[in-house]
Design an enzyme around this catalytic site. Structure first.
Site, short mmCIF file in Angstrom:
data_model
loop_
_atom_site.label_atom_id
_atom_site.label_comp_id
_atom_site.label_asym_id
_atom_site.label_seq_id
_atom_site.Cartn_x
_atom_site.Cartn_y
_atom_site.Cartn_z
N ASP A 86 62.46 8.94 -24.55
CA ASP A 86 61.67 7.76 -24.87
C ASP A 86 61.15 7.95 -26.29
O ASP A 86 61.04 9.06 -26.80
CB ASP A 86 60.52 7.59 -23.87
CG ASP A 86 59.97 6.15 -23.90
OD1 ASP A 86 59.05 5.86 -23.14
OD2 ASP A 86 60.47 5.34 -24.71
N SER A 87 60.77 6.83 -26.92
CA SER A 87 60.48 6.85 -28.36
C SER A 87 59.06 7.29 -28.68
O SER A 87 58.75 7.57 -29.83
CB SER A 87 60.71 5.45 -28.94
OG SER A 87 60.15 4.49 -28.06
N GLY A 108 56.04 5.64 -28.24
CA GLY A 108 55.00 4.63 -28.37
C GLY A 108 54.18 4.47 -27.11
O GLY A 108 52.95 4.45 -27.13
N PHE A 109 54.85 4.41 -25.98
CA PHE A 109 54.16 4.20 -24.70
C PHE A 109 53.19 5.34 -24.44
O PHE A 109 52.05 5.13 -24.03
CB PHE A 109 55.18 4.12 -23.57
CG PHE A 109 54.55 3.89 -22.21
CD1 PHE A 109 54.29 4.95 -21.36
CD2 PHE A 109 54.19 2.61 -21.81
CE1 PHE A 109 53.70 4.75 -20.13
CE2 PHE A 109 53.60 2.39 -20.57
CZ PHE A 109 53.35 3.47 -19.74
N ASP A 136 58.80 0.97 -29.78
CA ASP A 136 58.32 -0.36 -29.39
C ASP A 136 56.84 -0.28 -29.08
O ASP A 136 56.25 0.80 -29.02
CB ASP A 136 59.08 -0.84 -28.14
CG ASP A 136 58.78 0.05 -26.93
OD1 ASP A 136 58.60 1.26 -27.14
OD2 ASP A 136 58.72 -0.47 -25.80
N GLN A 172 60.62 -6.88 -24.56
CA GLN A 172 59.22 -7.08 -24.27
C GLN A 172 58.98 -8.57 -23.98
O GLN A 172 59.93 -9.29 -23.67
CB GLN A 172 58.35 -6.57 -25.44
CG GLN A 172 58.44 -5.06 -25.67
CD GLN A 172 57.81 -4.24 -24.55
OE1 GLN A 172 57.03 -4.74 -23.72
NE2 GLN A 172 58.15 -2.94 -24.51
N GLY A 209 57.50 -3.00 -20.79
CA GLY A 209 56.34 -3.85 -20.50
C GLY A 209 56.14 -4.16 -19.04
O GLY A 209 55.39 -5.05 -18.67
N ASP A 243 63.64 5.42 -14.54
CA ASP A 243 62.95 6.72 -14.67
C ASP A 243 61.56 6.56 -14.08
O ASP A 243 60.97 5.47 -14.18
CB ASP A 243 62.85 7.16 -16.14
CG ASP A 243 61.61 6.60 -16.81
OD1 ASP A 243 61.65 5.43 -17.24
OD2 ASP A 243 60.57 7.32 -16.86
C1 LIG Z 1 55.05 3.92 -15.52
N1 LIG Z 1 55.25 2.60 -16.06
C2 LIG Z 1 55.86 2.45 -17.26
N2 LIG Z 1 56.39 3.45 -18.00
C3 LIG Z 1 56.84 2.87 -19.13
C4 LIG Z 1 57.44 3.46 -20.26
C5 LIG Z 1 57.70 4.97 -20.27
C6 LIG Z 1 58.93 5.27 -19.42
N3 LIG Z 1 58.94 6.68 -19.00
C7 LIG Z 1 59.14 7.62 -20.08
C8 LIG Z 1 58.80 9.04 -19.65
C9 LIG Z 1 57.31 9.14 -19.27
C10 LIG Z 1 56.90 10.59 -19.02
C11 LIG Z 1 57.28 11.49 -20.17
C12 LIG Z 1 58.76 11.41 -20.47
C13 LIG Z 1 59.17 9.98 -20.79
C14 LIG Z 1 57.76 2.62 -21.36
N4 LIG Z 1 58.32 3.18 -22.49
C15 LIG Z 1 58.56 2.39 -23.56
N5 LIG Z 1 59.09 2.92 -24.68
N6 LIG Z 1 58.30 1.04 -23.56
C16 LIG Z 1 57.78 0.41 -22.46
O1 LIG Z 1 57.56 -0.82 -22.48
C17 LIG Z 1 57.48 1.22 -21.29
C18 LIG Z 1 56.92 0.66 -20.15
C19 LIG Z 1 56.59 1.49 -19.07
N7 LIG Z 1 55.98 1.25 -17.88
#
Ligand SMILES: CNc1nc2c(CCNCC3CCCCC3)c3nc(N)[nH]c(=O)c3cc2[nH]1
Length: 373
Positions: free
Chosen positions: A92-93, A95-96, A147, A190, A217, A267
């Site tokens: 994952d990038s 940002g979240f 993002d 998004q 999102g 995931d």
């Molecule tokens: C749990 N709900 C949720 N997760 C989102 C995630 C994270 C997904 N899981 C990544 C792992 C998390 C643990 C560490 C390793 C990477 C989201 N990631 C991004 N980039 N954008 C989202 O809108 C985005 C939206 C998400 N919604």
């Protein structure tokens, strides 16, 4: 376009089953990707993760840039060699995680600056830096654009602003990534729960051109019905011949209902995190092994799953370990939960291949909503 070949073997309604062929191995879809946050799928050896049925795992820019550092992982041969996982890795990038973990973060058009939740040191992430970390330093097989995960709920104007910035960052991410023969880049849709914003985001991403499309999102508190609604009007806009990845999802019932709506990849931290909290997953929902009713239950968690943790140990023993706070309790439950999630995906792949997905889905929902545990 150098997207990994994505062979769809069968379609049943909106559900599809197939495989994504990557240089490091095939990914059977629909696929569940265990999360390896800090270069480990917590409490499991990589061999166990692979034997449990996982073809691909997740890594993360945010955690690894803070500790041990992305340049250090690179000097040590990249993430695959560092953690001894030879299969595909999606990262994952970041940002979240900045939004969910760090303090004192500042968002601008350029990117995001933040303080580490570990030691308070200052860091910044831009679309360009995130791609450098994911693709060049960690060596991810699949990278995600940087993002902004739009908060839920958001007024429409806020959701629009956020979606448009993510689209601009998508363009910059793609420009920084360039054309690569052995690595792929996914865009992230998004637009919160607004149909026209989701459509505009998807169309904007397809205009830029990505190897796969994630739906971001969601799983941010919107609830099951709203998530399904967003999927109902978003997946049909996305190209049929590219993978769709629903980020951060979910409970078993979420996986079944999302596969039914055309999602290929998932995931979630749920299987490993809940394992550490004493929970075992099943088609009937979560079961907490701390519960006294297991004290003398000599049966295994699930004899139908070919995983030692599911088949060879008694619930009474795992109950004892959880009650005693023994490490092996978390290890066995994490192992079982990953095996259960991968078994669920395998059952769905078979059902779709046999044109029986609706029957599978009905049977699963009956078990899930029955109160047998
Ligand atoms: C749990 N709900 C949720 N997760 C989102 C995630 C994270 C997904 N899981 C990544 C792992 C998390 C643990 C560490 C390793 C990477 C989201 N990631 C991004 N980039 N954008 C989202 O809108 C985005 C939206 C998400 N919604």
């Amino acid at each position: 376009m150098t997207h990994f070949p994505f062979e769809i073997a069968a379609v049943d309604g909106a559900a599809r089953t197939g495989r994504i062929q990557t240089p490091r191995g095939d990914i059977r879809t629909p696929a569940f990707m265990p999360v390896g946050t800090a270069a480990t799928v917590k409490a499991l050896y990589p061999e166990q993760v692979s034997e449990a049925g996982a073809d691909i795992i997740l890594g993360n820019t945010y955690h690894l840039m803070l500790r041990p550092g992305a340049e250090r992982v690179h000097r040590l041969g990249g993430l695959h060699r560092f953690m001894r996982w030879s299969g595909p890795i999606l990262t994952d990038s970041g940002g979240f995680q900045v939004w969910s973990l760090s303090k004192l973060r500042q968002m601008s058009e350029e990117g995001v600056t933040f303080k580490s939740h570990i030691d308070g040191s200052a860091h910044s992430l831009t679309p360009e830096r995130s791609i450098e970390i994911q693709a060049d330093l960690l060596g991810a097989d699949i990278s995600m654009q940087l993002d902004e995960c739009t908060a839920f709920p958001s007024p429409r104007e806020e959701a629009e602003r956020s979606m448009e910035m993510s689209l601009r960052w998508a363009k910059r991410s793609k420009a920084a990534f360039g054309e690569r023969e052995t690595q792929n880049l996914f865009g992230i849709v998004q637009g919160s729960t607004f149909e026209d914003l989701r459509r505009r985001s998807a169309e904007g991403l397809m205009e830029i051109g990505f190897d796969g499309y994630a739906i971001g999102g969601l799983a941010v508190g919107e609830g099951f019905e709203a998530m399904c609604e967003v999927l109902d009007f978003t997946t049909p806009v996305l190209p049929l011949d590219r993978p769709r990845y629903l980020m951060g999802v979910g409970k078993p019932v979420d996986l079944v209902e999302s596969v039914a709506r055309g999602v290929d990849m998932f995931d979630c931290v749920m299987p490993t995190r809940s394992g550490r909290h004493g929970q075992a997953w099943s088609d009937y929902g979560p079961v907490n092994l701390k519960n006294a009713r297991f004290a003398e239950d000599d049966t295994p968690l699930n004899a139908a799953i070919a995983c030692p943790a599911s088949r060879d140990y008694s619930r009474a023993y795992i109950h004892h370990l959880v009650r005693a706070g023994e490490y092996l309790g978390s290890m066995l439950l994490s192992w079982h939960n990953i095996a259960y999630y991968e078994d669920l995906m395998a059952r769905m792949r078979t059902a779709i291949a046999e044109g029986e997905f609706e029957a599978f889905r009905r049977g699963f929902l009956e078990r899930w909503h029955s109160n047998e545990k």
